[in-house]
Enzyme design. Structure first.
Site, PDB file in Angstrom:
ATOM      1  N   ASP A   1       6.543  -8.697  -1.535  1.00 33.90           N
ATOM      2  CA  ASP A   1       5.142  -8.320  -1.999  1.00 33.90           C
ATOM      3  C   ASP A   1       3.964  -9.065  -2.362  1.00 33.90           C
ATOM      4  O   ASP A   1       4.576  -9.461  -3.352  1.00 33.90           O
ATOM      5  CB  ASP A   1       5.108  -6.722  -1.595  1.00 33.90           C
ATOM      6  CG  ASP A   1       3.807  -5.749  -0.378  1.00 33.90           C
ATOM      7  OD1 ASP A   1       3.052  -6.828  -0.180  1.00 33.90           O
ATOM      8  OD2 ASP A   1       3.739  -4.980   0.567  1.00 33.90           O
TER       9      ASP A   1
ATOM     10  N   GLU B   1      -2.425   1.851   2.034  1.00 28.85           N
ATOM     11  CA  GLU B   1      -2.153   1.586   0.764  1.00 28.85           C
ATOM     12  C   GLU B   1      -2.155   3.141   0.033  1.00 28.85           C
ATOM     13  O   GLU B   1      -2.507   4.514   0.593  1.00 28.85           O
ATOM     14  CB  GLU B   1      -2.114   0.061   0.156  1.00 28.85           C
ATOM     15  CG  GLU B   1      -0.920  -0.448   1.163  1.00 28.85           C
ATOM     16  CD  GLU B   1      -1.168  -1.799   0.489  1.00 28.85           C
ATOM     17  OE1 GLU B   1      -0.276  -1.623  -0.569  1.00 28.85           O
ATOM     18  OE2 GLU B   1      -1.154  -3.005   0.758  1.00 28.85           O
TER      19      GLU B   1
END
Length: 633
Positions: free
Chosen positions: A312, A519
């Site tokens: 990521d 997020e």
């Protein structure tokens, strides 16, 4: 005579050498460039030709803004990405996107071996970074549909729109199983139920194409120039962190990990998913980016995944606390664990130098590097990237195409969940609403705000407010387009009692909910309905017959206001096609959606999922009232 013979022999040998040299040059055959050769043979041929520097370059993924001719040439960069909101220009056209991707690709092709780079982008609910793209409902709504064929159509449409901008790789789908709605990424999850998430992996077949018969298990597959490489994420357990805190620790038993969080990865691999992204989160204290047992031992060796594992965004940096405090260790731990491509958007030189040093000192074996490069090349060959490295504008008209918007509108209709319809058995249902009425009121912060309707990961990483971010239909405009021409629609975002009482409304539609987030910014430990939503509901519903529509990425605390409502609809984050909401409110289509998440009463009940011993929801998993479509005169 002897001298003449010696001279003659020398000339003969010289001619022979020249002939041999010319023959080699004339027949110097690069098997890796031959599409007729088996993929394995092409990979072996190419890797024999690669230097260590070229191999390491393939393992690097950098952000678009850092991709220069010099960087691509010096480091042999294997991949470039657009992060959330990273665009060539504001409101960039497909042509501008294509030109940007091709410019970078030409730099890659100009290197010694001409290995094409792979360009990736987050396309998590349609091609969401791109102006004028079709924005589909977020996954939290799509799970409600329980319609894998619809999800496959969304995958096909998304692939067309991503390719319309010259991009061949999408960081999607998210196959997290969100077990706690306090998590800021819960809207990226299809369901709390792993069976529904497994069902929704059909989107991979839409993005990549149907796997041919007799395909090898685990081999990546991309079926042509109108398909994209997909990325199942985030491996594994990202939806099960303690208190739903993003990037936190998932503390569960091995049985829970493999029965709840892992099953959708089995299906993804069976569908030939090209890449898998490691999760920021930990599993029982071990960072997933450094978890060799799960990345290599289970995913690669046990499940036979043959594509590549990508980190990521700065994911390997976060192996240490604070992040990047021991980058050399982070590189060593992640590469040995099984990460093949590192999304290190900014620090190219540091990564390349440290990895080279680790290899030269035998802390990372060359065999591990070769495994990573082999996997990356396998995906590139499977995509046809060597044969067709440059994008063209043949699919440019597919961006935001009407046929895609119709699919999105269908998805909106099927994702709506009717939670209440009528105050009591005596009053009868209020939905569907009559289109013909003298005057109706539309209220609420989310009624006329396309940005709120789309949520996070839309044009910008965190999403936007307002109606200028892209093209679409707000719920207010959809209502206006649906009611009878004689019906007056009055909009007031947060009307007071005096305003309500001074008008004679047949009924009201109140659209409230969350503002966009993504997020960690979306982590929320209280999950209350944001202000002024409660006041709007109280002011309107205490005076007029009202339908409340909640726009949110998860269930919210709604019980205190439920009694005052005549009807309640969960619309999740429907995207650009708000007309789908009006289609069902006014009875052109019936309500069919069933909750794919438990709707809790109080936040202190969390985490609470279907099957738990103390299951006491406001609305249980699978709940959803239905209506029939009606013909209105």
């Amino acid at each position: 005579m002897e001298r003449i013979s010696t001279s003659f022999l020398g000339i003969f040998l010289l001619v022979l050498c020249c002939y041999a040299s010319n023959t080699v040059q004339a027949t110097d055959y690069a098997a890796y460039k031959d599409p007729k050769r088996p993929t394995g043979a092409r990979i072996r041929d190419l890797m024999k030709r690669m230097t260590l520097e070229e191999k390491i370059g393939q393992m690097v993924q950098i952000e678009r803004v850092n991709a220069t001719a010099q960087i691509m040439k010096q480091f042999y960069i294997g991949s470039v990405l657009s992060g959330g909101g990273s665009v060539p220009a504001p409101k960039a056209t497909p042509r501008q996107w294509i030109d940007t991707v091709n410019k970078i690709q030409k730099w890659a092709l100009a290197t010694r071996l001409g290995i094409p780079m792979i360009y990736g982008i987050d396309a998590v609910h349609g091609h969401n970074n791109v102006y004028n793209a079709t924005i589909f409902p977020h996954n939290v709504g799509l799970g409600v549909t329980r319609d894998p064929q619809l999800i496959k159509k969304i995958g096909i449409a998304t692939a067309h729109e991503v390719r319309a901008t010259g991009i061949p790789y999408a960081f999607a789908p998210c196959i997290a199983v969100c077990r706690d709605p306090r998590w800021g990424r819960c809207y990226e999850s299809y369901s709390e139920d792993p069976k529904i998430v497994q069902m929704m992996t059909e989107i991979i077949s839409g993005l990549q194409g149907d796997l041919p018969d007799k395909s090898w298990l685990g081999r990546p597959y991309v079926g042509g120039k109108d398909k994209v490489a997909a990325c199942a994420k985030h491996y594994v357990g990202d939806g099960g962190t303690v208190k739903g805190i993003n990037e936190n620790d998932t503390i569960v038993s091995q049985h829970e990990l493999y029965s709840i969080h892992m099953p959708a990865y089995y299906n993804s691999i069976l569908r030939g998913v090209s890449t898998i992204m490691a999760s920021y989160s930990s599993f029982n204290g071990v960072k997933m980016h450094a978890n060799q047992e799960l990345l290599t031992g289970f995913l690669k060796n046990r499940l036979n995944f043959r594509g590549f594992i990508v980190s990521d965004w700065q994911g390997i940096d976060k192996i240490t606390s604070p992040p990047h405090s021991n980058y050399t260790y982070s590189i060593q731990a992640s590469i040995l664990a099984g990460v093949d491509m590192v999304m290190g958007p900014y620090n190219v030189t540091e990564f390349v130098d440290d990895l080279t040093n680790l290899i030269n000192k035998n802390f990372i074996p060359l065999s591990r590097v070769d495994d990573a490069v082999r996997r990356i090349l396998r995906v590139k060959f499977s995509m046809g990237l060597f044969e067709n490295p440059l994008a063209d504008n043949s699919l440019a008209d597919m961006l935001g195409a009407q046929e895609h918007r119709e699919i999105a509108r269908e998805a909106v209709r099927k994702s709506l969940v009717l939670l209440k319809n009528g105050k009591s058995a005596y009053t009868g249902p209020i939905l569907p609403l009559p289109k013909k009425a003298p005057k109706i009121l539309v209220a609420g912060t989310n009624a006329d705000n396309l940005g709120y309707q789309c949520g996070g990961w839309t044009i910008e990483w965190q999403g936007l407010s307002g109606n200028n971010l892209t093209s679409g239909t707000t719920i207010l405009n959809a209502i206006k387009d649906t009611v009878d021409p004689s019906t007056q629609v009055v909009f007031n975002e947060n009307p007071d009692t005096a305003f309500i009482n001074s008008n004679d409304y047949a009924y009201a539609i109140v659209v409230v909910g969350e503002q966009p987030y993504a997020e960690t910014n979306g982590d929320n430990l209280n999950l209350t309905l944001p202000a002024p939503g409660p006041d709007t509901i109280k002011n309107v519903c205490s005076h007029i017959k009202c339908v409340v529509v909640v726009i949110s990425g998860r269930p919210l605390v709604i019980e205190p206001y439920l009694e005052s409502m005549d009807a309640l609809v969960a619309a999740w984050l429907p995207g650009t096609e708000g007309q789908g909401v009006a289609d069902v409110l006014f009875g052109d289509y019936g309500f069919t959606g069933k909750l794919a998440r438990t709707w809790f009463k109080r936040v202190d009940q969390l985490p609470m999922n279907v099957g738990d011993a103390h299951y006491d929801p406001l609305f249980p998993f699978g709940f959803g009232l239905t209506t029939q479509p009606i013909k209105q005169m």
